[in-house]
Design an enzyme around this catalytic site. Sequence first.
Site, PDB file in Angstrom:
ATOM      1  N   SER A 296       3.162  -2.050  10.368  1.00 37.37           N
ATOM      2  CA  SER A 296       4.615  -2.095  10.572  1.00 37.37           C
ATOM      3  C   SER A 296       5.251  -3.429  10.174  1.00 37.37           C
ATOM      4  O   SER A 296       6.199  -3.881  10.823  1.00 37.37           O
ATOM      5  CB  SER A 296       4.970  -1.714  12.009  1.00 37.37           C
ATOM      6  OG  SER A 296       4.558  -0.382  12.275  1.00 37.37           O
TER       7      SER A 296
ATOM      8  N   GLU B  12      -6.832   4.965   7.925  1.00 37.22           N
ATOM      9  CA  GLU B  12      -6.572   6.376   7.582  1.00 37.22           C
ATOM     10  C   GLU B  12      -7.799   6.999   6.921  1.00 37.22           C
ATOM     11  O   GLU B  12      -8.080   8.181   7.114  1.00 37.22           O
ATOM     12  CB  GLU B  12      -5.327   6.470   6.684  1.00 37.22           C
ATOM     13  CG  GLU B  12      -4.066   6.210   7.493  1.00 37.22           C
ATOM     14  CD  GLU B  12      -2.897   5.644   6.715  1.00 37.22           C
ATOM     15  OE1 GLU B  12      -2.926   5.668   5.467  1.00 37.22           O
ATOM     16  OE2 GLU B  12      -1.944   5.154   7.358  1.00 37.22           O
TER      17      GLU B  12
ATOM     18  N   GLU C 220      -5.696  -4.817  10.697  1.00 37.35           N
ATOM     19  CA  GLU C 220      -4.685  -3.777  10.861  1.00 37.35           C
ATOM     20  C   GLU C 220      -4.944  -3.031  12.166  1.00 37.35           C
ATOM     21  O   GLU C 220      -5.715  -2.050  12.178  1.00 37.35           O
ATOM     22  CB  GLU C 220      -4.749  -2.787   9.693  1.00 37.35           C
ATOM     23  CG  GLU C 220      -4.404  -3.393   8.354  1.00 37.35           C
ATOM     24  CD  GLU C 220      -3.713  -2.378   7.451  1.00 37.35           C
ATOM     25  OE1 GLU C 220      -2.627  -2.683   6.970  1.00 37.35           O
ATOM     26  OE2 GLU C 220      -4.244  -1.273   7.271  1.00 37.35           O
TER      27      GLU C 220
ATOM     28  N   HIS D 222      -9.660   1.434   5.085  1.00 36.10           N
ATOM     29  CA  HIS D 222      -8.375   1.616   5.777  1.00 36.10           C
ATOM     30  C   HIS D 222      -8.555   2.595   6.943  1.00 36.10           C
ATOM     31  O   HIS D 222      -9.335   3.546   6.841  1.00 36.10           O
ATOM     32  CB  HIS D 222      -7.332   2.139   4.783  1.00 36.10           C
ATOM     33  CG  HIS D 222      -5.947   2.091   5.329  1.00 36.10           C
ATOM     34  ND1 HIS D 222      -5.469   3.043   6.202  1.00 36.10           N
ATOM     35  CD2 HIS D 222      -4.952   1.199   5.155  1.00 36.10           C
ATOM     36  CE1 HIS D 222      -4.232   2.730   6.537  1.00 36.10           C
ATOM     37  NE2 HIS D 222      -3.893   1.615   5.915  1.00 36.10           N
TER      38      HIS D 222
ATOM     39  N   LYS E 153       0.104   4.302  -0.348  1.00 37.06           N
ATOM     40  CA  LYS E 153      -0.531   5.514   0.202  1.00 37.06           C
ATOM     41  C   LYS E 153      -0.248   6.695  -0.745  1.00 37.06           C
ATOM     42  O   LYS E 153      -0.210   6.501  -1.959  1.00 37.06           O
ATOM     43  CB  LYS E 153      -0.047   5.757   1.632  1.00 37.06           C
ATOM     44  CG  LYS E 153      -0.212   4.489   2.483  1.00 37.06           C
ATOM     45  CD  LYS E 153      -0.032   4.701   3.940  1.00 37.06           C
ATOM     46  CE  LYS E 153      -0.214   3.364   4.652  1.00 37.06           C
ATOM     47  NZ  LYS E 153      -0.133   3.474   6.097  1.00 37.06           N
TER      48      LYS E 153
ATOM     49  N   GLY F  67       2.275   2.349  10.844  1.00 34.06           N
ATOM     50  CA  GLY F  67       3.247   3.428  10.698  1.00 34.06           C
ATOM     51  C   GLY F  67       3.942   3.799  11.990  1.00 34.06           C
ATOM     52  O   GLY F  67       4.597   4.835  12.080  1.00 34.06           O
TER      53      GLY F  67
ATOM     54  N   ASN G 276       0.862  -1.186   0.000  1.00 32.12           N
ATOM     55  CA  ASN G 276       0.000   0.000   0.000  1.00 32.12           C
ATOM     56  C   ASN G 276       0.897   1.233   0.000  1.00 32.12           C
ATOM     57  O   ASN G 276       1.477   1.589   1.022  1.00 32.12           O
ATOM     58  CB  ASN G 276      -0.888  -0.036   1.254  1.00 32.12           C
ATOM     59  CG  ASN G 276      -1.723   1.225   1.410  1.00 32.12           C
ATOM     60  OD1 ASN G 276      -1.798   2.051   0.499  1.00 32.12           O
ATOM     61  ND2 ASN G 276      -2.338   1.383   2.576  1.00 32.12           N
TER      62      ASN G 276
HETATM   63  P1  PGA Z   1       2.661   0.387   7.712  1.00 27.46           P
HETATM   64  O1  PGA Z   1       1.199   0.604   7.065  1.00 27.46           O
HETATM   65  O2  PGA Z   1       3.200  -0.895   7.139  1.00 27.46           O
HETATM   66  O3  PGA Z   1       3.456   1.588   7.276  1.00 27.46           O
HETATM   67  O4  PGA Z   1       2.464   0.310   9.191  1.00 27.46           O
HETATM   68  C1  PGA Z   1       0.326  -0.474   6.866  1.00 27.46           C
HETATM   69  C2  PGA Z   1      -0.962  -0.004   6.263  1.00 27.46           C
HETATM   70  O5  PGA Z   1      -1.394   1.114   6.570  1.00 27.46           O
HETATM   71  O6  PGA Z   1      -1.590  -0.707   5.457  1.00 27.46           O
END
Ligand code: PGA
Length: 249
Positions: free
Chosen positions: A213, A97, A167, A95, A11, A173, A9
């Site tokens: 992560s 976010e 998640e 997601h 982003k 992140g 992903n």
């Molecule tokens: P990350 O993000 O691996 O940077 O923690 C995962 C995601 O948001 O799908």
Amino acid sequence: MIRPLVVGNWKMHKTVREAVDFVGRLKARLKEKGETTVAVAPPFTALYPVAEALKGSGIFLAAQNVCDREEGAYTGEVSACMLIDAGCEFVIVGHSERRAFFGEGNDLINRKIKAAAKYGLKPIFCVGETLYERESSETSAVVGRQLKEGLKDISASDAARIVIAYEPVWAIGTGKTATPGQAADVHVFIRETVEKMFGKDASQDVSVIYGGSVNPANIDALMAEQEINGVLVGGASLDVESFTRIAGD
Ligand code: PGA
């Protein structure tokens, strides 16, 4: 047997040129692979050029969002049909976010999943609890509600094609990963919930992947858990070397 799935992903990262260059290098590195289904999710602007660059590679394309409507006067939106037209196989829906920064709730996410399923676009449906919810022992209640409301009125055959991404919001992140055991516990709960909603067959076909992560150092321990069918990778998917390592190099 569910085939392992690794999705990058990206982003809001990478220009068209950077995206095409990335997949050119990824294709060369993943040539010999076959065990794992690999997909990348570039921003909308890079979808079509990346689809062209991926032709013949066996690597799939995913979008990061989709409109719940099919067509019409919805400025700024992109439909499921358009994503299929651009070459997408998957779309990330729900997601954290999008839930946190763009106010998406379970109702809207449910409509997006239905819109995607109608056009044969496979949703990667994200669920997960915040740190506060985990510490208040509400993980199952929160994830259970996200599943029930997000998958409301979906047919068992459409449900079987959905990828569910667990998640935990506190792991995205942040560098904090759920331990493989913590993730596996929630994955078991997710599969049980899917079984209650759609029956055993659907629950056996649903792919449940982990995100938060994920990196080259923790991928092996995560994938060693039988309940973890793959990973959704954010930060570590932006670099060809680390993503290749995660995808099975
Ligand atoms: P990350 O993000 O691996 O940077 O923690 C995962 C995601 O948001 O799908």
